[in-house]
Every structure is written in C-alpha cells, then in structure tokens.
Design a protein around this motif. Structure first.
Motif, PDB file in Angstrom:
ATOM      1  N   PRO A   5      30.045  32.707   0.558  1.00 33.75           N
ATOM      2  CA  PRO A   5      29.309  31.189   0.831  1.00 33.75           C
ATOM      3  C   PRO A   5      29.000  30.572  -0.477  1.00 33.75           C
ATOM      4  O   PRO A   5      29.237  29.430  -0.659  1.00 33.75           O
ATOM      5  CB  PRO A   5      27.975  31.795   1.370  1.00 33.75           C
ATOM      6  N   THR A  14      37.514  26.170  22.154  1.00 32.21           N
ATOM      7  CA  THR A  14      37.317  25.303  21.197  1.00 32.21           C
ATOM      8  C   THR A  14      38.272  25.632  20.019  1.00 32.21           C
ATOM      9  O   THR A  14      38.807  26.797  19.795  1.00 32.21           O
ATOM     10  CB  THR A  14      36.038  25.026  20.554  1.00 32.21           C
ATOM     11  N   GLU A  15      38.656  24.785  19.153  1.00 32.48           N
ATOM     12  CA  GLU A  15      39.407  24.998  17.850  1.00 32.48           C
ATOM     13  C   GLU A  15      38.979  26.397  17.394  1.00 32.48           C
ATOM     14  O   GLU A  15      39.548  27.078  16.654  1.00 32.48           O
ATOM     15  CB  GLU A  15      39.561  23.868  17.227  1.00 32.48           C
ATOM     16  N   GLU A  16      37.380  26.375  17.042  1.00 30.78           N
ATOM     17  CA  GLU A  16      36.988  27.414  16.313  1.00 30.78           C
ATOM     18  C   GLU A  16      37.331  28.918  16.781  1.00 30.78           C
ATOM     19  O   GLU A  16      37.493  29.762  16.247  1.00 30.78           O
ATOM     20  CB  GLU A  16      35.490  27.265  16.299  1.00 30.78           C
ATOM     21  N   LEU A  73      45.182  22.514  10.813  1.00 30.05           N
ATOM     22  CA  LEU A  73      45.175  21.261   9.809  1.00 30.05           C
ATOM     23  C   LEU A  73      46.770  20.663   9.749  1.00 30.05           C
ATOM     24  O   LEU A  73      46.808  19.318  10.105  1.00 30.05           O
ATOM     25  CB  LEU A  73      44.620  21.320   8.611  1.00 30.05           C
ATOM     26  N   LYS A 132      47.571  19.072  12.950  1.00 32.15           N
ATOM     27  CA  LYS A 132      47.080  17.600  13.201  1.00 32.15           C
ATOM     28  C   LYS A 132      47.732  16.551  12.555  1.00 32.15           C
ATOM     29  O   LYS A 132      47.893  15.548  12.762  1.00 32.15           O
ATOM     30  CB  LYS A 132      45.511  17.803  12.918  1.00 32.15           C
ATOM     31  N   ARG A 133      47.955  17.015  11.179  1.00 29.40           N
ATOM     32  CA  ARG A 133      48.655  16.017  10.393  1.00 29.40           C
ATOM     33  C   ARG A 133      49.910  15.504  10.868  1.00 29.40           C
ATOM     34  O   ARG A 133      50.403  14.470  10.351  1.00 29.40           O
ATOM     35  CB  ARG A 133      48.824  16.805   8.864  1.00 29.40           C
ATOM     36  N   TYR A 185      44.462  17.618  20.046  1.00 32.26           N
ATOM     37  CA  TYR A 185      43.709  18.933  20.682  1.00 32.26           C
ATOM     38  C   TYR A 185      43.130  18.364  21.968  1.00 32.26           C
ATOM     39  O   TYR A 185      42.454  17.293  22.072  1.00 32.26           O
ATOM     40  CB  TYR A 185      43.038  19.648  19.875  1.00 32.26           C
ATOM     41  N   LEU A 186      43.250  19.213  23.055  1.00 35.08           N
ATOM     42  CA  LEU A 186      42.501  18.642  24.270  1.00 35.08           C
ATOM     43  C   LEU A 186      41.683  20.137  24.692  1.00 35.08           C
ATOM     44  O   LEU A 186      42.269  21.021  24.949  1.00 35.08           O
ATOM     45  CB  LEU A 186      43.216  18.469  25.597  1.00 35.08           C
ATOM     46  N   ASN A 187      40.454  20.204  24.005  1.00 34.98           N
ATOM     47  CA  ASN A 187      39.685  21.230  24.078  1.00 34.98           C
ATOM     48  C   ASN A 187      38.837  21.510  25.588  1.00 34.98           C
ATOM     49  O   ASN A 187      38.518  20.558  26.221  1.00 34.98           O
ATOM     50  CB  ASN A 187      38.519  21.113  23.023  1.00 34.98           C
ATOM     51  N   LEU A 188      38.568  22.696  25.809  1.00 31.12           N
ATOM     52  CA  LEU A 188      37.665  22.924  26.993  1.00 31.12           C
ATOM     53  C   LEU A 188      38.373  22.564  28.143  1.00 31.12           C
ATOM     54  O   LEU A 188      37.494  21.907  28.909  1.00 31.12           O
ATOM     55  CB  LEU A 188      36.171  22.244  26.631  1.00 31.12           C
ATOM     56  N   ARG A 203      37.574  20.527  33.229  1.00 32.26           N
ATOM     57  CA  ARG A 203      36.837  20.890  31.941  1.00 32.26           C
ATOM     58  C   ARG A 203      36.128  22.202  32.000  1.00 32.26           C
ATOM     59  O   ARG A 203      35.738  22.547  33.101  1.00 32.26           O
ATOM     60  CB  ARG A 203      35.495  19.956  31.554  1.00 32.26           C
ATOM     61  N   GLU A 223      54.446  13.184   5.901  1.00 34.78           N
ATOM     62  CA  GLU A 223      54.640  13.540   7.419  1.00 34.78           C
ATOM     63  C   GLU A 223      56.033  13.011   7.906  1.00 34.78           C
ATOM     64  O   GLU A 223      56.627  13.648   8.689  1.00 34.78           O
ATOM     65  CB  GLU A 223      53.434  12.649   8.099  1.00 34.78           C
ATOM     66  N   GLU A 263      43.625  13.198  10.797  1.00 36.03           N
ATOM     67  CA  GLU A 263      44.185  14.189   9.832  1.00 36.03           C
ATOM     68  C   GLU A 263      45.799  13.555   9.549  1.00 36.03           C
ATOM     69  O   GLU A 263      46.418  13.972   8.568  1.00 36.03           O
ATOM     70  CB  GLU A 263      44.716  15.471  10.643  1.00 36.03           C
ATOM     71  N   ILE A 264      46.230  12.512  10.344  1.00 40.83           N
ATOM     72  CA  ILE A 264      47.664  12.002  10.019  1.00 40.83           C
ATOM     73  C   ILE A 264      47.574  11.428   8.686  1.00 40.83           C
ATOM     74  O   ILE A 264      48.730  11.094   8.165  1.00 40.83           O
ATOM     75  CB  ILE A 264      48.199  11.253  11.076  1.00 40.83           C
ATOM     76  N   ASP A 284      32.252  22.313  19.449  1.00 46.23           N
ATOM     77  CA  ASP A 284      33.693  21.846  19.893  1.00 46.23           C
ATOM     78  C   ASP A 284      33.728  20.587  18.879  1.00 46.23           C
ATOM     79  O   ASP A 284      34.068  21.141  17.526  1.00 46.23           O
ATOM     80  CB  ASP A 284      33.741  21.521  21.346  1.00 46.23           C
TER      81      ASP A 284
END
Lengths: 600, 340
Positions: free
Chosen positions: A100, A298-300, A310, A313-314, A319-322, A341, A473, B116-117, B256
């Motif tokens: 940490p 979730t992403e976590e 990352l 996403k770049r 993302y479509l979570n849950l 959901r 990109e 992010e893009i 989330d």
C-alpha cells in the motif's frame, strides 16, 4: 556435482555446507519451513507457479546480461518470449513494491519480454540431457503444458513424442490468444527452443481418432494427457442456437487461422475471461462498430488483469456489468439478448460470487452478433476414447487409477493461465519420472548464499513504474497483426529493473554481536526492524513465530522483519559492530543424475 | 460507556447533511468528517461564476468552521483516506495516520471521468470539478486565447459561455455520449448545438476527438477523427463524473461503477453506508442500477443514510429528477424510461 543437501530446518548460521567446486559456502534445503521462508522473503518467486527466480533475472537485466536473464526463465517457465507478453503475472500482484505505501509493483512481465526481445539471436544454449533411460513417454497435446512436460522429461533422458492435433505446436498460444497480443514468430521461436534432442513431434494427429489412448499406453511407458480444454460451454438459453450466436473459442480459432468470420455491426460477448476479451477486441478489428462484454458480476471480480481491462476499454469495448442472459431473440427487425440484472451476491466458500437475477429486471440489449465465451472444459471422452472406465486424475500429482497414465495442465485443473499450466506440467513431469525411474530425481531447493550489501542506491526506490509504450487506438484497429504493446527499449528496461528491491537478499542481525545501540532502528525507513522477546517453534513446516515487544527490558534480540524489509541496506551501513549479514535466497531445481544412473 | 464514533468520508452535500442528522439523533457521539480538499464545504455549481470572476472563493462557502465547532463535528480537511480495513474498522490516511470507526459513511462523490478511449490524451486534458480545478483553470486562462472543449455535460455549457464572455475563442466537440450517463438523443444534441452556436461558440458536431498533441511551448493541437486540426492552448474535458471509489478497490467492499448499496443505503459490509454520487443502487422503476446525480439527491440520500446509521430502517425512495435545467436548456434525464 550436485550441491550438498541437508534436510530439515537449517538456521542460516548453522550447518553451512561447502560446495566442493566453487568453494563457496552454500546451503540448500527442501524443507517446507524453508520454502515458507522463501515465501515470506521473496513473494514474487513463491507466487509464480513455475517458481521463476524473479529478482535474479531482474538483476541480470539491469546488468544488460540478457542471456542470464533469459536462461533463468528458460529453465523454469520455458517460454520467456510468450510469458513476457501474455502472463497473468501472479508475481506482480505479490510484488513488495506494490504494498500500500510503496508504489506500484515492478513490471516483472515486461522485463521478461525485454530479456527475450534483446537476446542475442545466436543463443542456442540447451541443457545437456541426462543419459538416455530407454523409456518412452507420449505427450498428448502440444500446448504450454504438453511442451513443458516434454521439455522436463526430455532433459531427464526419456524419449518423448508429442501428439498435436493442429498443424502447428503451441495450443492456445497459437490458436487461442490473438496475434495482436502475441505475435506468432515469438511463439515459434520459444517452441523451437524447447524442442531438444529426444523430443519427437507428430503434428495433425488427433488422439482419440487417428491414434487411441489404449494404443499409446501399450506403445509407451507413460502417457501424459495435456489436451487442454477445447470443449466450449453452450450459452444454454432459449435462442442460443440461432445463427447469430457464435462460440467464443471457435471464433478465436478461426481468427487465429487467418480466417475472418463475419461479425455484425453490434457485437455482444457474453463472458468475462481472457477469451471473451480477445473476442471483443478481435471483432472490432473485423469491422464491428460496437462491442460489449457482458458479465454476471463486476469488473473487480474478473480474473483478467487490470491492464487487460484498460487496454480493452481503450479500444472502445464497453462493459455491461451485473447481467445474466435469459434468451437470445431475432425476430422482425430486432435482434439481441434479453438480459436480467443481477444482484452481486456474497462470495461463497470457494471464493466464487453467486450473482442472482432480480425479478422483473429483464431488458433487451440489441445486437447483430452474439459471442458466447462463458467457459471451456476438457473433453476426456474424446481424447481417452477406448479406455475402460473414466479415469479420475489427481490434481496434485496428475496420476490416475491406470498406472502410467497422467494428466497435466488445463486438462486436469480446468481452464487456467499459461503459467499455471506450465507450473502444473512441471510437477506432473517430476511424478512421471518418478514412476518411470522409481526415484525422485527432481526436487525444488531453496539455496542460501552469503552475499554483499545491495548494489542499489536508496534513490532507486522512488522511481515510478515505467509505462509500456503501445500503439495508438487507430493503428491498433487497422490490422489484426499489429502488436498492441511495443515493448520496452533497453533504457526503459534498465530504469524499470532498477526498481526491483531485490527481495532475495535477506538482511539478518546476529544477536551475538548486536550491542542494542538502536542505530539501525533509527536508520530504517520502513520501521521493519523490531524488538523480539522470544521465538517459539512454529507449526511443523513453518518457521518459528516471533513474539514482538516494545519494551527494551523484555528484548532478547533486535530482529529485521523480512516480510516488510525493502532491502535498502541502510541498517547494514550504519551498524557500528557489523553484526548485520546479508544472505541471498535462491530457488533451484536439482536434477540429480546420480539417482538416475542408479536406476538404470 | 464508550461513545460511538461515526466517520464520514466526503465533505459534500451528502456528508454534511448526514453529519447534522447524526448530531441531532446522537448528541453524545463522536463525529468526524474527512475531506481531501483544503477548503470548507462549498457550492460546486457556483464554480463557473468563480471562474468568470463574478464571485470570490469566500462566496462559495456553505458553512463556516464555527458551525462545525458548535455541532462538535471534527472536521479533517486536506486529508486523504488511502485504504480502509473493514474487518478492523480502520481507515488509513495518506499521512500514515490511522482512524478507528464504529460506523462509516462513504460520501466520496465523483471524480472527472476520462473515457478510456482518450487514455492517450489524459495528461493534456484540463478538468473542472473541484475548487482547486477552478483555480487552476482561472490561472491558466490568462495565457489562453483558444480553448477546445470536449465531451459535453451540464457544467461544460456554463463554462463555455463564461469563456466566450471572457473573450476566448471556444470550439466545442460534442461527444457521442454527451451528458453521460444520461442518454442525449439527436434532438437534444441538435438543440445543444444551436444554443452554443448562438452564443458564439464554434460547434464541431458529427466528429470526434482523435488526438491531443503538444505543439510547441504552451500550444496544443487537437486532431479530430474527420481529420481536422484545431490549434489551441487548452483542452477542457467534460465527460461527467464517475464515483471516486478507486481507493476502495480490493478492500472487500462490493463495488461496480459505484459502491453497491441496498435501498437502506447499506453496503455489503455491515455498519458501512454510502450516499450521494458514489452510491449505486438498483432501481426497479428503470430496471437498472442508478447513481444519483445532483445536490438535492445527495442531501436527501445523506439524510437517509444517517438515519439508518442510527438504526431507523429508512428506505431511500428514488427521486429521479425528470429533467435537469441549465441555462434554459432542459435535458431530459428520463433515459431509463426507454428501456421498458
């Protein structure tokens, strides 16, 4: 000559053994307590399923000795070029520099890549194999696990034949992972280095069809099944058999064979593993305008690295979570997935989330193509066709009820990472050798060598992690074969290698010489030196437990807490009585030829 | 008897309302309010007035130190929580101080979102969220003639107008997902463009940001996807806010986009609540998870969370504002209705 060996707890100041060749005092141990010491001291090494000696190779990179750095990897994880790009990096998660208050972990993976990228092309070193044993082993599957097992057994003097159903070796490295993350010439080069004398390869042979397992068992002394997990889990909801629904792994195999499977304008990828991410990124390169990764949690909770998320996403993937898919629809002008959901749910005992759909939460997410990448499993019925009964493989040893039949890698453990598969196969190969030779010829040792003070100035502790240069990109998406990450150049590599604390150095205070002057306590920047009142013997297989105190009256010794120590060496340099000693912990696999000879 | 220690992270509308409610309900409890900003609780929506020079920093403040002293609320300004150990009920501050709590309320709000893009451009963006950002913006403006604004959220409209008023040339790149997380349809985007143009702002529509490069000393060069380049001295990024929950990742709390809470604003860790812009809750009316936006919502949620910390079992009713009004432009925020 093998180094001398002593079993049991070896307190570093006792029982020093002498290496007869070098005259260097050396001590080795394979006692669980010493392996535990390794874990406390050098978290990166113990986090690696293949026990790669990370600090040693980073130090070599710093010296620009790429040959040594490469060899240290080649001997343990076998595929440095590949792993330097696609490893899941459990070492970096464990890295002390990521604690940490200490900044970010060292970019261990990228340094591995640097060693491979800048290796002298003339490097052809191959370890001398042991005398031939006359035994033969069939390895089913030429992926990471199969290659690793073949490499170990080939070195141990067995004749190895690899059976690979695809036209090229590499398994998932060649057909699963996309080319923009892992160029194919890197795979070929690493694979060529593994194949040494004693290893034969049969390409395009599918075990279970062209050759059957009972035949292999008759013709060879042992058979290792490392056939991976190529059976995909179907989406399992109404509409999953519509033509717009593709299987993720099949999609990637097609992409990796140079085909361009047609994708629609809007792509939904169901699943959140590496394959799902690869599918989403590949579909953007195949012309999709939008791609989303749809996950139940979730992403976590995702298993893929933060960096992978990352990067994804770049490139514009969302993302479509849950959400859980309830059905796929394609009627009239609308097509897509009806999702519900989810509530996240608690983490159950096996560490998995159990998300539950919320009643009345269904909604339609429009899509033209759906790619299901929700899991893969082994196909034992196919590979092992013809065997009586269904062998159950022991996860630890890879053995099953049938003598001589072993399983390795994902085939046994279920889908995992490249480094997991290699680590597992390495262990199983040791078991196979034990089965064939009747002796234990491979053993993991902790080595302890006296060392000098660290060669690092304290200022290097404050260097921040060197970012990986990568493509913009637009350039990424313009062609499938453009590798996204460009790799460090030498200067960046030097700078990053400087960051490593070299946790394999262990600073120890000799209580017999210590005069309790407290200078080291004051010099220590991380408050990792403390007062100990007593040491109690630990549980069997673990080092003694220290009882810390704050009172000088109760102090029996001043002790450096190796689990916190950042190896800056300030204590050593300030100590007036020179009572601090430095030891270097290493990890080595001893292949003991004398045992092998005795077996013949 | 040991007095309870309530700790609130975040000195915004939710946090302050919660502190007051806790004080009323529990006159003897210890209450600590932690903020990573050095300034007292202030009105964020007035920051554009501050930028314009219409008001000074002191005019932004909502309440003074005396009020906290009277209420016996321990205010810790300029202190950043870097880690929370939930099993041990302990907070770790950046300056290595450790704080124990009995009940914790997370009102950490949002931080400027950078999609992010645009990751490669992130270091060249200037954001506008806190008073510190506003000061920086104001200082920088002295050397700036031309500003490019990318994105498009409510605050960006005001800022763009202020910049024009200050005599700057402003180009506005309206992003595809302007007003994120709200869904602006073509009608809204069109109306937005017209209003901006009428104010003397150049609107670059149907195009997107491709790259921001350095061009000499203080200069920047913005390239668009369609191949246009716009030289400027400043790029303001206005992509809305995302919950500032990064320091909680890996702590064991369910996260989330924001901190997942139930209708009682209780997080997945007992005794820990979340309110305001950082709390994410499932809303059956929209069949989706929802993060509250705006001052009145934050205040209300702060109140509900505080009552629940006092054990009152209050449900948070969702009060979705149907429209956000800003400078006469009404943005329909009923984006969720379309999902049904």
């Amino acid at each position: 000559m093998s180094p001398g060996r002593r079993k049991g707890i070896c307190p570093p100041d006792q029982a020093r053994l002498t290496d007869p060749e070098g005259g260097i005092p050396l001590q080795t141990s394979d006692h669980p307590a010493d392996l535990q010491q390794l874990r406390l001291n050098v978290p990166c090494v113990s986090a690696c399923p293949a026990l790669t000696d990370v600090p040693a190779y980073i130090e070599a990179v710093r010296r620009r000795d790429y040959r040594t750095a490469f060899r240290l990897n080649l001997d343990t994880n076998f595929l440095p070029g590949v792993l330097g790009r696609v490893c899941s990096r459990p070492c970096e998660t464990a890295c002390r520099h990521g604690d940490p208050d200490l900044g970010a972990p060292v970019a261990i993976c990228y340094l591995k890549r640097l060693a491979a990228d800048y290796l002298d092309p003339a490097f052809t070193e191959f370890r001398d194999p042991f005398p031939a044993t006359g035994r033969s082993v069939a390895v089913v599957g030429g992926g990471p696990a199969g290659l690793a097992a073949a490499r170990v057994l080939g070195l141990l003097g067995h004749r190895v034949t690899i059976f690979e159903s695809f036209p090229r070796l590499g398994g998932m490295l060649m057909y699963g992972i996309p080319i923009f993350r892992l160029p194919r010439d890197v795979v070929s080069l690493d694979v060529e280095r593994i194949l040494g004398p004693g290893i034969r390869v049969e390409l395009g042979v599918q075990v279970g069809r062209e050759v059957r397992a009972p035949e292999l068992l008759r013709e060879h002394d042992a058979v290792i099944v490392a056939a991976g997990t190529y059976k995909t889990r179907p989406l399992g909801v109404p509409g999953a058999d519509l033509p717009m629904v593709l299987s993720g792994l099949d999609f990637m195999i097609q992409v990796n064979q140079g085909l361009a499977p047609p994708v629609g304008r809007r792509v939904l990828v169901v699943g959140g593993g590496f394959t799902a991410h690869d599918c989403a990124r590949a579909s953007l390169r195949l012309g999709a305008e939008e791609a989303s990764i749809c996950i139940r949690t979730t992403e976590e909770d995702l298993y893929v690295t933060r960096e992978e998320i990352l990067e994804t996403k770049r490139e514009g993937v969302t993302y479509l979570n849950l959400v859980s898919s309830t059905r796929v629809v394609a009627e009239g002008g609308t097509s897509g997935i009806v999702f519900a959901r989810n509530r996240l749910g608690r983490v159950n005992q096996s560490g998995q989330r159990s998300p539950s759909p919320i009643a009345g939460s269904e909604f339609l997410k429009p899509a033209d193509t759906v790619i299901a990448a929700i899991g893969q499993s082994a196909d034992p019925d196919g590979v092992l066709a013809g065997l009586e009964g269904k062998p159950v493989f022991d996860r630890a040893s890879g053995a099953c009820e049938l003598p001589g039949l072993f399983g390795a890698g994902d085939f046994v453990t279920g889908p995992a990472t490249v480094i997991d598969a290699i680590g597992h196969a390495r262990k199983v190969a040791g078991e196979v050798d034990r089965f064939l030779s009747g002796n234990t010829r491979t053993r993991i040792y902790v080595t302890v060598t006296p060392s000098g003070d660290t060669t690092r100035p304290r200022t290097w502790d404050f260097i921040s992690r060197t970012p990986m240069p990568d493509l913009g990109e637009a350039e990424r998406l313009s062609a499938m074969e453009n590798e996204v990450r460009a790799g460090y150049d030498e200067a960046m590599g030097q700078e990053e290698a400087r960051r490593c604390y070299l946790c394999h150095l262990k600073y120890e205070i000799d209580p017999a010489k210590c005069i309790y002057c407290r200078l080291c306590l004051e010099a220590c920047p991380r408050a990792c030196i403390g007062l100990v009142e007593n040491a109690r013997p630990g549980e069997p297989g673990s080092p003694p437990t220290l009882q810390w105190t704050r009172s000088w009256n109760e102090t029996a010794a001043v002790v450096i807490d190796s689990a916190r120590c950042i190896r800056c060496g300030l204590c050593l340099r300030i100590c007036p009585t020179r009572c601090i000693r430095v030891l270097k912990l290493g990890v080595a696999e001893s292949l003991d030829p004398s045992v092998g000879e005795a077996a013949q | 008897m040991k007095t309870e220690h309530f700790v609130i992270i975040g000195n915004g509308a939710a946090g302050n309302r919660a502190a007051d409610v806790l004080r009323t309900g529990e006159p003897d409890a210890r209450i600590t309010l932690i903020s990573d900003e050095f300034i007292h609780f202030y009105y964020r929506h007035r920051l554009s007035d501050f930028l314009a020079g219409d008001c000074e920093e002191s005019d932004l403040l909502v309440r003074s130190s005396e009020e906290y002293r009277e209420q016996r609320i321990r205010l810790r300004l300029g202190q950043r929580v870097v880690r929370v150990d939930f099993p041990k009920k302990t907070l770790y501050l950046q300056h290595m101080e450790v704080i124990r709590y009995d009940r914790l309320l997370l009102c950490v709000g949002g931080r400027p979102r950078v999609p992010e893009i645009y990751y490669a451009c992130r270091d060249r963006f200037t954001v506008f969220k806190t008073v510190e950002d506003a000061r920086h913006f104001r200082r920088k403006l002295a050397e700036v003639d031309r500003v490019v604004i990318v994105g498009g959220d409510l605050i960006s409209l005001k800022v763009a107008e202020v910049l024009v008023r200050l005599g700057k040339k402003v180009s506005f790149l309206v992003d595809r997902d302007a007003f994120w997380p709200l869904e602006a349809d073509d009608g809204v985007r069109h109306e937005l463009s017209e209003r901006l143009t009428a104010k003397g702002i150049e609107v670059v529509g149907d195009d997107g940001l491709a790259l921001v490069e350095s061009a000499g000393r203080a200069g920047l060069r913005v390239s668009t996807r369609a191949g246009r380049t716009i030289p400027c001295e400043m790029v303001g990024a206005f992509f809305g806010l995302v919950p500032a929950v990064d320091f909680l990742l890996g702590s064991g709390l369910d996260i989330d986009r924001g901190i997942l809470v139930d209708e009682y604003l209780q997080t997945s860790v007992p005794g820990v609540f979340a309110a305001g812009d950082c709390a994410q809750v499932y809303n059956p009316a929209i069949r989706n998870y929802w993060v509250s936006i705006g001052w009145p919502n934050a205040r209300l949620l702060g109140e509900v969370a505080a009552l629940n910390m006092l054990g009152q079992g209050r449900r948070a009713d969702h009060v979705p504002v149907n429209a956000l009004e800003m400078d006469g432009l009404v943005v329909n925020t009923c984006w969720w209705r379309r999902l049904q």
